[in-house]
Design an enzyme around this catalytic site. Structure first.
Site, PDB file in Angstrom:
ATOM      1  N   GLU A 176       0.830  -1.205   0.000  1.00  0.00           N
ATOM      2  CA  GLU A 176       0.000   0.000   0.000  1.00  0.00           C
ATOM      3  C   GLU A 176       0.864   1.255   0.000  1.00  0.00           C
ATOM      4  OE1 GLU A 176      -3.378   2.394  -0.044  1.00  0.00           O
ATOM      5  OE2 GLU A 176      -3.134   0.276  -0.492  1.00  0.00           O
ATOM      6  N   TYR A 208      11.940   0.975  -9.221  1.00  0.00           N
ATOM      7  CA  TYR A 208      11.205  -0.286  -9.319  1.00  0.00           C
ATOM      8  C   TYR A 208      11.640  -1.093 -10.531  1.00  0.00           C
ATOM      9  CZ  TYR A 208       8.143   1.897  -5.827  1.00  0.00           C
ATOM     10  OH  TYR A 208       7.645   2.513  -4.712  1.00  0.00           O
ATOM     11  N   GLY A 239      15.371   1.328   1.132  1.00  0.00           N
ATOM     12  CA  GLY A 239      14.199   1.107   0.272  1.00  0.00           C
ATOM     13  C   GLY A 239      14.264  -0.268  -0.363  1.00  0.00           C
ATOM     14  N   ASN A 285       5.975   9.956 -10.968  1.00  0.00           N
ATOM     15  CA  ASN A 285       7.043   9.681 -10.014  1.00  0.00           C
ATOM     16  C   ASN A 285       8.190   8.912 -10.694  1.00  0.00           C
ATOM     17  OD1 ASN A 285       8.632   9.216  -7.799  1.00  0.00           O
ATOM     18  ND2 ASN A 285       6.955   8.499  -6.489  1.00  0.00           N
ATOM     19  N   VAL A 292      10.684   6.143   2.251  1.00  0.00           N
ATOM     20  CA  VAL A 292      11.924   6.332   3.001  1.00  0.00           C
ATOM     21  C   VAL A 292      12.208   7.818   2.995  1.00  0.00           C
ATOM     22  CG1 VAL A 292      14.401   5.851   3.085  1.00  0.00           C
ATOM     23  CG2 VAL A 292      12.813   4.049   2.381  1.00  0.00           C
ATOM     24  N   GLY A 333      20.166   2.127   0.843  1.00  0.00           N
ATOM     25  CA  GLY A 333      19.785   0.743   0.572  1.00  0.00           C
ATOM     26  C   GLY A 333      18.571   0.283   1.347  1.00  0.00           C
TER      27      GLY A 333
END
Length: 159
Positions: free
Chosen positions: A84, A132, A98, A125, A88, A96
């Site tokens: 959800e 990711y 995240g 973003n 950080v 590191g």
């Protein structure tokens, strides 16, 4: 600097809520958070928890969090994990933590036999999208999110 990821504890609720508020500000919705400490505590640690949380700790301070819950795939026939919120603090980015939060949740999935690990990211973003992608995440662009809330939700419920 010494950092670690651990499962959140009830005493972490104020820090987690502060991080949720910082995330809302980052996502350009600073006034959108309605959650209270009590609501968050009940969701995570009440008699029927509906969510889980891991925190990132750096030099004894909670500087990040990953709040998640279990989903279910009818096609796979097994649960999945929905992230959800991941956040950080800017001062702790690049440490590191995240990645460590996401690795921890991936391990939860693998250990429990979950088929999927999913989340949303805002289209604008770019730093998060790049991060990711570097971890192997693949956007699911063919799906459109639909939401019913507020008055529309009450109207739908009323028939």
């Amino acid at each position: 600097m010494s950092g670690a990821v651990r499962t959140a504890r009830p005493g972490d609720v104020p820090d987690v809520l502060a991080l949720v508020r910082e995330l809302a500000t980052y996502e350009r919705e600073p006034d959108a958070v309605e959650t209270t400490e009590q609501m968050l505590h009940d969701a995570l640690f009440g008699p029927s928890p509906v969510a889980s949380c891991h925190v990132a700790v750096l030099d004894g301070q909670v500087v990040g969090m990953a709040l998640w819950y279990v989903t279910f795939s009818t096609w796979k026939g097994v649960p999945g994990l929905w992230l959800e919120d991941l956040f950080v603090r800017e001062s702790a980015r690049g440490t590191g933590l995240g990645r460590a939060l996401l690795q921890t949740l991936a391990a939860v999935c693998v250990d429990r036999g979950y088929a999927r690990f999913e989340w949303w990211v805002l289209d604008w973003n770019a730093p998060a999208i790049g991060f990711y992608a570097s971890l192997g995440a693949v956007p699911q662009d063919e799906w459109t999110v639909h939401r019913v809330d507020g008055d529309a939700l009450r109207e739908l419920a009323g028939g």
